[in-house]
Structure formats: structure tokens, C-alpha cells
Design a protein around this motif. Sequence first.
Motif, PDB file in Angstrom:
ATOM      1  N   TYR A 103      -8.587 -51.222  10.451  1.00  0.00           N
ATOM      2  CA  TYR A 103      -8.617 -49.893  10.451  1.00  0.00           C
ATOM      3  C   TYR A 103      -8.583 -49.461   9.093  1.00  0.00           C
ATOM      4  O   TYR A 103      -8.288 -49.993   7.895  1.00  0.00           O
ATOM      5  CB  TYR A 103      -7.371 -49.344  10.939  1.00  0.00           C
ATOM      6  CG  TYR A 103      -7.269 -49.525  12.555  1.00  0.00           C
ATOM      7  CD1 TYR A 103      -7.788 -48.837  13.575  1.00  0.00           C
ATOM      8  CD2 TYR A 103      -6.678 -50.726  12.806  1.00  0.00           C
ATOM      9  CE1 TYR A 103      -7.809 -49.378  14.670  1.00  0.00           C
ATOM     10  CE2 TYR A 103      -6.524 -51.197  14.078  1.00  0.00           C
ATOM     11  CZ  TYR A 103      -7.202 -50.305  15.218  1.00  0.00           C
ATOM     12  OH  TYR A 103      -7.067 -50.595  16.476  1.00  0.00           O
ATOM     13  N   GLU A 141      -2.392 -41.625  11.944  1.00  0.00           N
ATOM     14  CA  GLU A 141      -1.618 -42.035  13.263  1.00  0.00           C
ATOM     15  C   GLU A 141      -0.270 -41.770  13.125  1.00  0.00           C
ATOM     16  O   GLU A 141       0.455 -41.375  14.331  1.00  0.00           O
ATOM     17  CB  GLU A 141      -2.046 -43.474  13.263  1.00  0.00           C
ATOM     18  CG  GLU A 141      -1.335 -44.326  14.582  1.00  0.00           C
ATOM     19  CD  GLU A 141      -1.496 -45.793  14.555  1.00  0.00           C
ATOM     20  OE1 GLU A 141      -1.368 -46.247  15.894  1.00  0.00           O
ATOM     21  OE2 GLU A 141      -1.677 -46.159  13.769  1.00  0.00           O
ATOM     22  N   ASP A 171      -7.139 -43.775   8.980  1.00  0.00           N
ATOM     23  CA  ASP A 171      -6.707 -44.038  10.532  1.00  0.00           C
ATOM     24  C   ASP A 171      -5.313 -44.351  10.138  1.00  0.00           C
ATOM     25  O   ASP A 171      -4.660 -43.726  11.048  1.00  0.00           O
ATOM     26  CB  ASP A 171      -7.518 -44.917  10.997  1.00  0.00           C
ATOM     27  CG  ASP A 171      -8.910 -44.474  11.396  1.00  0.00           C
ATOM     28  OD1 ASP A 171      -9.050 -43.248  11.596  1.00  0.00           O
ATOM     29  OD2 ASP A 171      -9.927 -45.333  11.653  1.00  0.00           O
TER      30      ASP A 171
END
Length: 335
Positions: free
Chosen positions: A107, A115, A111
Motif C-alpha cells: 500500500y 486509513e 493509503d
Amino acid sequence: MSNILEVENLRVDIPVGNQTLHAVRGISFSLARGETLCIVGESGCGKSLTSLAVMGLLPRAARRSADRLEFDGIDLMRASRRQMQKIRGNRLSMIFQEPMTSLNPAYTIGDQLEEVMLWHQKVPREKARERAVFLLEKVGITGAAKRLSQYPHQLSGGLRQRVMIAMSLMCGPSVIIADEPTTALDVTIQAQILLLLSELQREFDMGLVLITHDLGVVARIADRVMVMYAGQVVEHGSAKAVFETPLHPYTRGLMECMPIPGKTPPGQHLGSIPGIVPSLIGEIEGCAFRDRCPVARAGCERFDELRRADGHAWRCIMDAQEARGHAAAREEAHQ
């Protein structure tokens, strides 16, 4: 100053065959808002397991118990899995030991940062992205907006550690536990990361638990110091008291292993602690350090309690006066 983290008689036991490994044996400490507590000790003394026990991230086989394990009024021993998921990464964050492997290689940096905030605070992605860019800039990463699209393998170890620090700050936690955050970094980057942690702590008024084996790090950043050996606290006090008057032979041994700038002549042999840490499988009676201690005596095999005086605690058969006299004699011998 009110305490935000309270730990009393924390134990971590791990089944090993038909026996039990007592990895953490009755640890107690507290942390106030804005305070830095450094936990010190050689590898295998239980520092990391202590932090994982607080976070509720122990290996499945490990068993945790405590008389009190409380974060900001929340009983972590009784907290459900859902409650811990709400606390962890949100109000109680951790910076893990190895920056090279702590980030998910599949990732992007953006991201992984976003998150945390999306999960805990349910904000729009645009707001999470703004927060990620702000914190990347705050931790000294240039071109922060462009970094969000990069993958961990495209960053150096120092930059990855900065990303980990930014990630731990995404939700504005009250406490951060940093488990040897500078171990894999070179000396220059280590100094930068420590300065950064100290500045961010003051700015955001966070409690900081810093786990390390490096006393040089502790001297620069700690308010209080807790020295661990064989899963126990052997000395605990203000950084000033512990560094100026170490009362436990193990603490003094650790300090003698470190060169002192301006005092240790070039080429002088540093101290060492002979022997090895005892096995923690099964019960240990008496002082766990006695087989390595230069001042062990009759009675050490039965003595295992923390003495206390003026906010300073030490686990040794020597009282404060005798311990200070021995420390002064060792200091004179090494000059």
C-alpha cells in the motif's frame, strides 16, 4: 499532574512445553500527560512485552494479568476487543521497533496514513489526506503531498521512521509508546528522530513511553527512568536521580558500559557486565542479578523487594546509604 496511564503488578506469562516463562514479573509504573518515561534494559529483559501488554497486542499464547491496567480511566484488563480497537491507534498509539518492516509494502504511504483516521474518526478522505500532508511536513518530510503516492520501498529507513511517527499522530493520541524507534537508524538520523519526538510531544502535550537500551538516548529525553532486568523493575526514579546516583548495581553496570563525552579518555576500556541473564522459565527466588553482581552477598538469594526513598526505588539488599557509598567508590575507581 494527573496520570493518564496506570500500571500495577503487570505480569506476562508464556507457556513453554510443560513449564511457564515469566517474561514480565510484576511491573508497576505510571505516566502523566506531557511526561517522558524511558524503559531501559538489555535485550530479553521484557521491555517490548511490557509495551505490547499495555497495547493488548501480545502473542496469542501469552497470558496477561495485572492488579491495575488503566488508560485515562478505562480499565484495559476488562476492555472488550471492540473497545481496544477504538482506543488503539486513536488515543493510545505505538511506534514499532523496525521501520523497514512496520509499513505494508503493498500500500502507498498515503493509503496507510489515511486509513488510521478514516477508521477511527470517520472523516472524509480529503480531511484525512490534509492531515497526512500536515503531519508529514511536521515530521520533516519534504514534498509531503507527492510522498503520499509512494510505496515504503521508495523511502529510506529514516523517512520510513518519520512516516511511522506521523501515522502514530494521525488521531492526536494522548500517549505514544515508542519501542526502540531509532535502533535501525544511523547515529545522525537517530538524533534527528529523538529531537523530533521531543518537539512533537511538547507541541501536542502527549505522554511518551520510550523503550530503549541506549542510555545516551535516555539522558537526552527522559523525565523518569525505569530500569528492567529479567522481567522486573530494578530501579525507578527521576532521570536526574538515576543518572547522578544509581542505586542498583545493574544500573551502574549499564552506565559503566557507556563512554561519557569529555570524561572518558580515548582508548580507555569500557566496563562490562559478566555472565548472562538467567532463564525466566520457572520461578526465580531472590535477586535475579546476584550471579552477575560485583557486590553480591549472603542474603541476596532471599531478597526480592523494591526499596523506596525520596521518590527513588531500587531492588537491592543494600540500603540507600550503602548503595550511594558503593556508587561513589565505583565512580572514583573509574576516574
